[in-house]
Each structure stands twice: as structure tokens, then as C-alpha cells.
Design an enzyme around this catalytic site. Structure first.
Site, PDB file in Angstrom:
ATOM      1  N   GLY A  75      -1.109   8.396  -0.224  1.00  0.00           N
ATOM      2  CA  GLY A  75      -0.578   9.720   0.117  1.00  0.00           C
ATOM      3  C   GLY A  75       0.906   9.778  -0.177  1.00  0.00           C
ATOM      4  N   LYS A  76       1.659  10.354   0.746  1.00  0.00           N
ATOM      5  CA  LYS A  76       3.090  10.567   0.494  1.00  0.00           C
ATOM      6  C   LYS A  76       3.918   9.281   0.522  1.00  0.00           C
ATOM      7  CE  LYS A  76       3.123  15.307   2.193  1.00  0.00           C
ATOM      8  NZ  LYS A  76       3.500  16.161   3.323  1.00  0.00           N
ATOM      9  N   TYR A  77       3.302   8.191   0.900  1.00  0.00           N
ATOM     10  CA  TYR A  77       4.055   6.925   0.971  1.00  0.00           C
ATOM     11  C   TYR A  77       4.466   6.399  -0.411  1.00  0.00           C
ATOM     12  CZ  TYR A  77       3.641   6.135   6.016  1.00  0.00           C
ATOM     13  OH  TYR A  77       3.767   6.231   7.380  1.00  0.00           O
TER      14      TYR A  77
ATOM     15  N   PHE B 171       0.834  -1.199   0.000  1.00  0.00           N
ATOM     16  CA  PHE B 171       0.000   0.000   0.000  1.00  0.00           C
ATOM     17  C   PHE B 171       0.865   1.243   0.000  1.00  0.00           C
ATOM     18  CE2 PHE B 171      -4.318  -1.594   0.683  1.00  0.00           C
ATOM     19  CZ  PHE B 171      -4.020  -2.938   0.852  1.00  0.00           C
ATOM     20  N   ALA B 172       0.555   2.163  -0.910  1.00  0.00           N
ATOM     21  CA  ALA B 172       1.293   3.424  -0.964  1.00  0.00           C
ATOM     22  C   ALA B 172       0.264   4.531  -1.130  1.00  0.00           C
ATOM     23  CB  ALA B 172       2.285   3.404  -2.111  1.00  0.00           C
TER      24      ALA B 172
ATOM     25  N   GLU C 279      -2.314  -4.542  13.242  1.00  0.00           N
ATOM     26  CA  GLU C 279      -1.260  -5.359  13.854  1.00  0.00           C
ATOM     27  C   GLU C 279      -1.778  -6.014  15.145  1.00  0.00           C
ATOM     28  OE1 GLU C 279       3.213  -4.481  13.877  1.00  0.00           O
ATOM     29  OE2 GLU C 279       2.583  -3.827  15.870  1.00  0.00           O
TER      30      GLU C 279
HETATM   31  N1  UDP Z   1       0.432   3.613   4.673  1.00  0.00           N
HETATM   32  C1  UDP Z   1       0.245   4.409   3.553  1.00  0.00           C
HETATM   33  N2  UDP Z   1       0.021   5.743   3.721  1.00  0.00           N
HETATM   34  C2  UDP Z   1      -0.029   6.338   4.956  1.00  0.00           C
HETATM   35  C3  UDP Z   1       0.152   5.527   6.090  1.00  0.00           C
HETATM   36  C4  UDP Z   1       0.396   4.158   5.918  1.00  0.00           C
HETATM   37  O1  UDP Z   1       0.316   3.934   2.432  1.00  0.00           O
HETATM   38  O2  UDP Z   1      -0.246   7.553   5.035  1.00  0.00           O
HETATM   39  C5  UDP Z   1       0.659   2.163   4.478  1.00  0.00           C
HETATM   40  C6  UDP Z   1       2.067   1.877   3.983  1.00  0.00           C
HETATM   41  O3  UDP Z   1       2.066   0.713   3.186  1.00  0.00           O
HETATM   42  C7  UDP Z   1       2.808   1.632   5.268  1.00  0.00           C
HETATM   43  C8  UDP Z   1       1.762   0.887   6.077  1.00  0.00           C
HETATM   44  O4  UDP Z   1       0.521   1.496   5.714  1.00  0.00           O
HETATM   45  O5  UDP Z   1       4.006   0.903   5.045  1.00  0.00           O
HETATM   46  C9  UDP Z   1       1.943   0.932   7.608  1.00  0.00           C
HETATM   47  O6  UDP Z   1       2.204   2.235   8.072  1.00  0.00           O
HETATM   48  P1  UDP Z   1       3.632   2.674   8.592  1.00  0.00           P
HETATM   49  O7  UDP Z   1       4.692   2.051   7.781  1.00  0.00           O
HETATM   50  O8  UDP Z   1       3.665   4.159   8.705  1.00  0.00           O
HETATM   51  O9  UDP Z   1       3.640   2.025  10.048  1.00  0.00           O
HETATM   52  P2  UDP Z   1       4.951   1.629  10.883  1.00  0.00           P
HETATM   53  O10 UDP Z   1       5.669   0.577  10.093  1.00  0.00           O
HETATM   54  O11 UDP Z   1       5.756   2.868  11.041  1.00  0.00           O
HETATM   55  O12 UDP Z   1       4.391   1.111  12.164  1.00  0.00           O
END
Ligand code: UDP
Ligand code: MN
Length: 354
Positions: free
Chosen positions: A124-126, A121-122, A303
Site C-alpha cells: 500500500g502506501k508504505y 515489506f512495502a 511482534e
Molecule cells: N506494512 C506495510 N503496509 C502497511 C502496514 C505495514 O507494508 O499498510 C509493513 C511495513 O514494512 C512496516 C511493517 O509492516 O514497516 C510494520 O508496520 P508499521 O511500521 O506500521 O508498524 P510500527 O513500526 O509503527 O509498529
């Protein structure tokens, strides 16, 4: 004259009988060898297969066929890694470097022509993480196998074009954006469930669901295959389970009681056979929605739900923290190789809310 003829007939009959007896012995001798030669494989199968019965359903999960020609190091049951535990109390393997032979595993799975879907999943800014994720996946993730990557994004134009090897492909799935990262994270289970139902069923064998803010650094391949596969979180694997960040409120469906828990698993990487991951995604989504109706959001969103699910539905293969490290953490000595790792990111910069 008549006596002579009688004698002759008697002798002839004796000769004929003798010849018949010899022929009989010869016949049974030849037939036995002939039968063994033709059907011997079926009577005493050398490799478990039968030349006469065509088992059309060959399930690679239950039936591991190795090449007769591959030479490899002799395995041992008294020598091996002693610095880590390599099996769970429910007898699922825990995959660490040095516990398996990649060439042997690949030689077993390659002829099966298995296919692996990966979701990422990507939103927004991801999208900025996609390039490294996809490029390193080409180098390390199931190299030489059929792989189909599904990128879920609200910004399809920002999906980096990566040159993919033969048999590998990428599909972009447009999804709505969101102004809450918790929602993006939570919606993943629902989208994975739908993808399996609508696109993957009967086309793919396995699926892995991975965080985009990560890169591959080492092999991630057939050693990771299993019915239900979980990755141990790198942040808690030496901790007592009382320290695991489970959802601790009774009202939540993700609740885990004190004194319970095996390992704390990552939400950022999990997988397995399609039907198993479908069941996991469906359960987590349903529970997430039941919580939402009560105005509860589990401590670590999906999670937490995944950890609750895996506590009851034990994973059949557990991947060590080699399979999802975090770049900000120094490597511990028992982690001989980092295969996949979360990059360092500035949350305030990339998430739509804090
Ligand atoms: N994600 C996304 N956009 C966002 C927030 C999350 O696409 O604004 C997706 C992305 O694939 C990300 C995943 O959700 O890798 C989990 O979020 P994140 O990696 O921020 O969580 P962390 O690993 O820091 O707990
Ligand atoms: Mn992440």
C-alpha cells in the site's frame, strides 16, 4: 701375511662401523629437522589449520580466522563500557557502540565471502518509505559485503531504482494488497518462511527482516551476525517486565505469564542464520494461524509471537536499541550512535485502516 690381512680386515670393519654410526647420527639429526620443517605446522598448528587435512566444511560461525597482519587496539577485560550491560544472563553478547572492533570483525568475515539477505515489506502506501530505506542501506548496511534485498510489495512500479554497489542486488517480490494493516504485518512471517525455502536455501548465509518505515544512520554490519539475532525495543528497555506489552491472554499461543520475560524485542528488526530464522518464522506463522482459528489476534501481531518465541529460544546475539531507535524519541546518553531508526509517520495517512 695372513695375520696382516686379518689385521687389515679388522681395522677396515672398525672404520666401516664407525662411518655407519656417524651416518646414523647424521641421518636422525637431519630427518628430525626435515620432518619438523615439513609437518611442524600439523604437529603444532600455529593458526589451527592443518596443511595436510582438507576440512571442506569451514563454518564461519565456529571458526573465526583473523588476519595475521591487521594491527588493532589491545582488548581489555577490566576496562570498557560500564554504563550498559553487554552480555545477557545466558551469555549472549549485547551489541553496543564501543564493545567491538569493526575492522577486526570485517577482516574475519570478509574472506569467508558471506552473503546477507534482507527482507522489507512495502504494501500500500508504505512504498513511499522505500527510497530512503534503500538509499541509506547502501551507505550503512553491510557495506562491502554481498547483500540481496528482497522488497515485497503490491505496487512494483513504485519501487525506487537505487544505484547499488557491486555484489549487491535487489529483487521485487509481488504480493497481494490488503485492507487491514494487521494482516500485512502478520503475513510477513509466512512470506519470509517461503522465501527461505524457495529462494535462499543454499544461496545465502544470513537474513535480516526489517521494517520499511525506517532509515539507516550509522553502521550496521558484521557485529550483528549471529545464529538468532534480536533487537531490544527502544521503548521499554528501562522498564520492569510487568510493563512489557506482551500478549497477556491465556488463550493466545503468544501468551507470556506475568513475572516472565527477558527483554522486549522489536518486530521491526530481527535476523540470523537462515535455518534459525526459518524456524522462527514457521513457528510464529503456525501460532498466528492457530490463534486466528480461535478468533484471537495477539496484541502486537507478529511482534507478540516473536517475543514469545525468543523467550524460549534465546537469541544468541542481542542488538542494543542503537539498532532500532524511533525518530520521535530523544536520544538517551547510553545510546552513543543511532544506526537504524523508525521515521515519524502519520498512521491515519498511510495505513489502509486505523
Ligand atoms: N506494512 C506495510 N503496509 C502497511 C502496514 C505495514 O507494508 O499498510 C509493513 C511495513 O514494512 C512496516 C511493517 O509492516 O514497516 C510494520 O508496520 P508499521 O511500521 O506500521 O508498524 P510500527 O513500526 O509503527 O509498529
Ligand atoms: Mn515500523
Amino acid at each position: 701375511m695372513s695375520f696382516k690381512m686379518h689385521l687389515l680386515t679388522g681395522r677396515t670393519v672398525a672404520v666401516i662401523l664407525l662411518v655407519l654410526l656417524l651416518l646414523g647420527v647424521l641421518y636422525s639429526y637431519i630427518w628430525r629437522h626435515y620432518r619438523d620443517g615439513i609437518f611442524g605446522q600439523e604437529v603444532r598448528p600455529a593458526d589451527g589449520s592443518s596443511s595436510r587435512v582438507d576440512f571442506t566444511i569451514v563454518n564461519h560461525w565456529f571458526h573465526l580466522v583473523a588476519s595475521d597482519y591487521l594491527e588493532y587496539q589491545q582488548p581489555s577485560i577490566v576496562q570498557g563500557r560500564t554504563d550498559v550491560v553487554t552480555v545477557t544472563p545466558w551469555l549472549a553478547p549485547i551489541v553496543w557502540e564501543g564493545t567491538y572492533n569493526p575492522q577486526l570483525l570485517d577482516s574475519i568475515y570478509r574472506p569467508q565471502n558471506i552473503s546477507i539477505a534482507a527482507t522489507v515489506f512495502a504494501v500500500g502506501k508504505y512504498t513511499k518509505f522505500l527510497r530512503d530505506f534503500l538509499e541509506t542501506a547502501e551507505q550503512h548496511f553491510f557495506v562491502g559485503f554481498k547483500v540481496h534485498v528482497y522488497v515485497f510489495t503490491d505496487r512494483p512500479k513504485e519501487v525506487h531504482q537505487v544505484k547499488m554497489a557491486a555484489g549487491r542486488q535487489l529483487t521485487v517480490v509481488p504480493v497481494p494488497g490488503s485492507n487491514r494493516w494487521q494482516e500485512i504485518s502478520a503475513r510477513r512471517m509466512e512470506l519470509i518462511q517461503t522465501l527461505i525455502e524457495e529462494k535462499l536455501q543454499n544461496h545465502m548465509d544470513y537474513i535480516f527482516c526489517l521494517d520499511v518505515d525506517s532509515k539507516f544512520h550509522g553502521r550496521w554490519g558484521t557485529e550483528s551476525l549471529g545464529a538468532l539475532v534480536a533487537v531490544i525495543h527502544p521503548g521499554y528497555y528501562k522498564d520492569d517486565r510487568s510493563k512489557f506489552p506482551y500478549e497477556r491472554r491465556h488463550e493466545s499461543t503468544a501468551y507470556v505469564a506475568p513475572g516472565k520475560g527477558d527483554f522486549y524485542y522489536c518486530g521491526g528488526a530481527f535476523g540470523g542464520l537462515l535455518q534459525e530464522v526459518h524456524r522462527l518464522a514457521n513457528t510464529c506463522r503456525t501460532n498466528f494461524e492457530a490463534d486466528a482459528k480461535k478468533g484471537i489476534e495477539a496484541a502486537w501481531q507478529e511482534e507478540s509471537h516473536l517475543n514469545r518465541y525468543m523467550l524460549i529460544n534465546k537469541p544468541t546475539k542481542v542488538l542494543s536499541p542503537e539498532y532500532l531507535w524511533q525518530d520521535f524519541k530523544p536520544r538517551n546518553p547510553e545510546v552513543r550512535i543511532i544506526r537504524f531508526s523508525g521515521v515519524i509517520k502519520n498512521y491515519a495517512d498511510i495505513r489502509p485502516n486505523v
